[in-house]
Design an enzyme around this catalytic site. Structure first.
Site, PDB file in Angstrom:
ATOM      1  N   ARG A 110      21.424  31.775  15.229  1.00 27.47           N
ATOM      2  CA  ARG A 110      22.643  31.234  15.855  1.00 27.47           C
ATOM      3  C   ARG A 110      23.815  31.951  15.186  1.00 27.47           C
ATOM      4  O   ARG A 110      23.993  31.839  13.966  1.00 27.47           O
ATOM      5  CB  ARG A 110      22.729  29.725  15.638  1.00 27.47           C
ATOM      6  CG  ARG A 110      24.056  29.138  16.044  1.00 27.47           C
ATOM      7  CD  ARG A 110      24.034  27.622  16.120  1.00 27.47           C
ATOM      8  NE  ARG A 110      23.333  27.181  17.303  1.00 27.47           N
ATOM      9  CZ  ARG A 110      23.452  25.954  17.838  1.00 27.47           C
ATOM     10  NH1 ARG A 110      24.246  25.061  17.302  1.00 27.47           N
ATOM     11  NH2 ARG A 110      22.785  25.633  18.927  1.00 27.47           N
ATOM     12  N   HIS A 137      23.708  30.893  25.641  1.00 26.53           N
ATOM     13  CA  HIS A 137      22.841  29.874  25.002  1.00 26.53           C
ATOM     14  C   HIS A 137      21.593  29.721  25.878  1.00 26.53           C
ATOM     15  O   HIS A 137      21.370  28.686  26.511  1.00 26.53           O
ATOM     16  CB  HIS A 137      23.604  28.555  24.866  1.00 26.53           C
ATOM     17  CG  HIS A 137      22.997  27.571  23.913  1.00 26.53           C
ATOM     18  ND1 HIS A 137      21.871  27.847  23.153  1.00 26.53           N
ATOM     19  CD2 HIS A 137      23.358  26.301  23.573  1.00 26.53           C
ATOM     20  CE1 HIS A 137      21.585  26.797  22.409  1.00 26.53           C
ATOM     21  NE2 HIS A 137      22.462  25.846  22.646  1.00 26.53           N
ATOM     22  N   GLN A 140      19.020  26.603  25.604  1.00 24.50           N
ATOM     23  CA  GLN A 140      19.529  25.378  26.209  1.00 24.50           C
ATOM     24  C   GLN A 140      19.382  25.419  27.731  1.00 24.50           C
ATOM     25  O   GLN A 140      18.916  24.471  28.355  1.00 24.50           O
ATOM     26  CB  GLN A 140      21.022  25.213  25.840  1.00 24.50           C
ATOM     27  CG  GLN A 140      21.685  24.038  26.517  1.00 24.50           C
ATOM     28  CD  GLN A 140      21.226  22.702  25.968  1.00 24.50           C
ATOM     29  OE1 GLN A 140      21.235  22.481  24.766  1.00 24.50           O
ATOM     30  NE2 GLN A 140      20.807  21.798  26.838  1.00 24.50           N
ATOM     31  N   ASP A 232      30.685  20.846  29.350  1.00 28.17           N
ATOM     32  CA  ASP A 232      30.488  21.180  27.935  1.00 28.17           C
ATOM     33  C   ASP A 232      31.836  20.958  27.238  1.00 28.17           C
ATOM     34  O   ASP A 232      32.866  20.777  27.905  1.00 28.17           O
ATOM     35  CB  ASP A 232      30.027  22.648  27.815  1.00 28.17           C
ATOM     36  CG  ASP A 232      29.736  23.082  26.377  1.00 28.17           C
ATOM     37  OD1 ASP A 232      29.507  22.206  25.521  1.00 28.17           O
ATOM     38  OD2 ASP A 232      29.748  24.303  26.113  1.00 28.17           O
ATOM     39  N   CYS A 272      25.059  19.685  27.406  1.00 26.86           N
ATOM     40  CA  CYS A 272      24.158  20.230  26.387  1.00 26.86           C
ATOM     41  C   CYS A 272      24.201  19.428  25.092  1.00 26.86           C
ATOM     42  O   CYS A 272      23.249  19.473  24.312  1.00 26.86           O
ATOM     43  CB  CYS A 272      24.490  21.690  26.118  1.00 26.86           C
ATOM     44  SG  CYS A 272      26.227  21.964  25.698  1.00 26.86           S
ATOM     45  N   ARG A 300      14.317  20.578  25.321  1.00 23.00           N
ATOM     46  CA  ARG A 300      14.537  21.694  24.391  1.00 23.00           C
ATOM     47  C   ARG A 300      13.247  21.974  23.620  1.00 23.00           C
ATOM     48  O   ARG A 300      12.854  23.124  23.413  1.00 23.00           O
ATOM     49  CB  ARG A 300      15.663  21.359  23.387  1.00 23.00           C
ATOM     50  CG  ARG A 300      17.050  21.190  23.966  1.00 23.00           C
ATOM     51  CD  ARG A 300      17.628  22.480  24.484  1.00 23.00           C
ATOM     52  NE  ARG A 300      17.674  23.541  23.492  1.00 23.00           N
ATOM     53  CZ  ARG A 300      18.663  23.722  22.600  1.00 23.00           C
ATOM     54  NH1 ARG A 300      19.691  22.901  22.573  1.00 23.00           N
ATOM     55  NH2 ARG A 300      18.640  24.731  21.745  1.00 23.00           N
TER      56      ARG A 300
HETATM   57  N1   CP Z   1      22.900  21.722  22.464  1.00 18.09           N
HETATM   58  C1   CP Z   1      22.735  22.274  21.254  1.00 18.09           C
HETATM   59  O1   CP Z   1      22.451  23.468  21.123  1.00 18.09           O
HETATM   60  O2   CP Z   1      22.889  21.401  20.218  1.00 18.09           O
HETATM   61  P1   CP Z   1      23.065  21.788  18.690  1.00 18.09           P
HETATM   62  O3   CP Z   1      24.376  22.530  18.559  1.00 18.09           O
HETATM   63  O4   CP Z   1      23.091  20.456  17.974  1.00 18.09           O
HETATM   64  O5   CP Z   1      21.927  22.651  18.244  1.00 18.09           O
HETATM   65  N1  NVA Z   2      29.910  25.715  23.868  1.00 19.08           N
HETATM   66  C1  NVA Z   2      29.376  24.961  22.751  1.00 19.08           C
HETATM   67  C2  NVA Z   2      27.909  24.714  22.950  1.00 19.08           C
HETATM   68  C3  NVA Z   2      27.259  23.879  21.849  1.00 19.08           C
HETATM   69  C4  NVA Z   2      25.802  23.649  22.056  1.00 19.08           C
HETATM   70  C5  NVA Z   2      29.631  25.727  21.471  1.00 19.08           C
HETATM   71  O1  NVA Z   2      29.417  26.945  21.449  1.00 19.08           O
HETATM   72  O2  NVA Z   2      30.058  25.114  20.496  1.00 19.08           O
END
Ligand code: CP
Ligand code: NVA
Length: 313
Positions: A110, A137, A140, A232, A272, A300
């Site tokens: 990440r 992502h 997700q 989101d 998400c 997930r």
């Molecule tokens: N939706 C998602 O990716 O959640 P986290 O940021 O908690 O991993």
């Molecule tokens: N758009 C959000 C998604 C989190 C799962 C972020 O990047 O923070």
């Protein structure tokens, strides 16, 4: 290989979600459904494999579901918390990749910049999986369309609306939505549109699957007759200092009861997570029977197990 129903010859990374053809995606969802229905058949699929999770940003769902999924498949994981420093701060990303490929069977990362993933993948001869970047992502969104297929039985022609920021989630919903043949409508405020290159690529993919991709400013237009309405956060991780300016820009984009009244009578609400109740979604919508947020979260786990199986077994 234990109980495998599908064999896919795929490129061994999942960086953008555009790696897999519509046909491969179909087989992938079949595998995920089988792994969800028969977890015991797969319990040794990754026996002896070790994965490293490198996270530059916080995570709850992605971390827990990957670590649980790896354990369910007989493998093990090492979590490297990089939230206090960028990956490249102590040594070049290339050296990290070239070390990791000597020790572990896969890298789940990440990151702030999509380029960091590309650099890991270019230098590590083991699969690299995007666990969220500034751009995409895919883990997700694969779980999200799998959830919709469970709910509606078919993704082709499914009327899907996304309301909010033209961010990583929006990009992945566009590029995977196009590949599963959905009718994807996006509404963002001016200045927060999705990347035109992502929209162009989604429209190109849509021609093959007869998907439809439409971009609006008006949320009501995007949501009209939609079977699924997705939103989101307005400020993503790393954009915290823009939060108040964004609350002003996104004021008319809250998914609430009035907005959902434009959707189809059986429409579901999706997010998400994490969510900010009272900002991008009202309490009444996210906590209503229409909300399928916990089905998304559950899937997930199953879908990421299928991703690992597809890339490694
Ligand atoms: N939706 C998602 O990716 O959640 P986290 O940021 O908690 O991993
Ligand atoms: N758009 C959000 C998604 C989190 C799962 C972020 O990047 O923070």
């Amino acid at each position: 290989m234990n109980g495998t129903t599908t064999t896919l010859a795929l490129k061994r990374d999942l960086l953008t979600g555009t790696e897999w053809s519509p046909k491969q995606l179909r087989s992938f969802f079949g595998l995920a459904a089988d792994m969800k229905a028969h977890p015991d058949r797969y319990r040794n699929a990754l026996a002896g494999s070790v994965f490293v999770l490198i996270f530059e940003k916080p995570s709850f769902r992605t971390r827990v579901t990957f670590e649980t999924g790896i354990a369910n498949l007989g493998g093990s994981s090492i979590f490297l918390d990089h939230t206090a420093s960028r990956l490249s701060e102590r040594e070049p990303v290339r050296d990290i990749a070239k070390n990791l490929e000597r020790w572990v069977q896969g890298i789940i990362a990440r990151v702030f910049a999509q380029e960091t993933l590309e650099e890991l993948a270019a230098n590590a001869n083991v699969p690299v999986i995007n666990a969220l970047s500034d751009k995409f992502h895919p883990c997700q969104v694969l779980a999200d369309f799998f959830t919709l297929e469970e709910r509606f039985g078919n993704l082709r022609g499914l009327k899907f609306a996304y309301v909010g920021d033209g961010n990583n989630m929006c990009h992945s919903l566009l590029n995977i939505g196009a590949r599963v043949g959905a009718h994807v409508r996006v509404a963002t405020p001016a200045g927060y549109e999705p990347d035109p290159a992502v929209v162009a690529e989604a429209k190109r993919a849509a021609r093959e699957t007869r998907a439809k991709i439409e971009i609006f400013c008006s949320p009501e237009e995007a949501v009209a007759n939609a079977q699924a309405v997705y939103t989101d956060v307005w400020a993503s991780m790393g954009q915290e200092n823009e939060a108040s300016a964004r609350e002003v820009a996104f004021a008319g984009y809250q998914v609430n009861e009035a907005m959902l009244a434009h959707a189809a009578p059986d429409a579901v609400f999706m997010h998400c997570l994490p969510a900010h109740r009272g900002l991008e979604v009202s309490d009444g919508v996210i906590d209503s029977p229409r909300s399928i947020i916990y089905d998304q979260a559950e899937n997930r786990l199953h879908v990421q197990k299928a991703i690992l199986h597809t890339l490694l077994v």
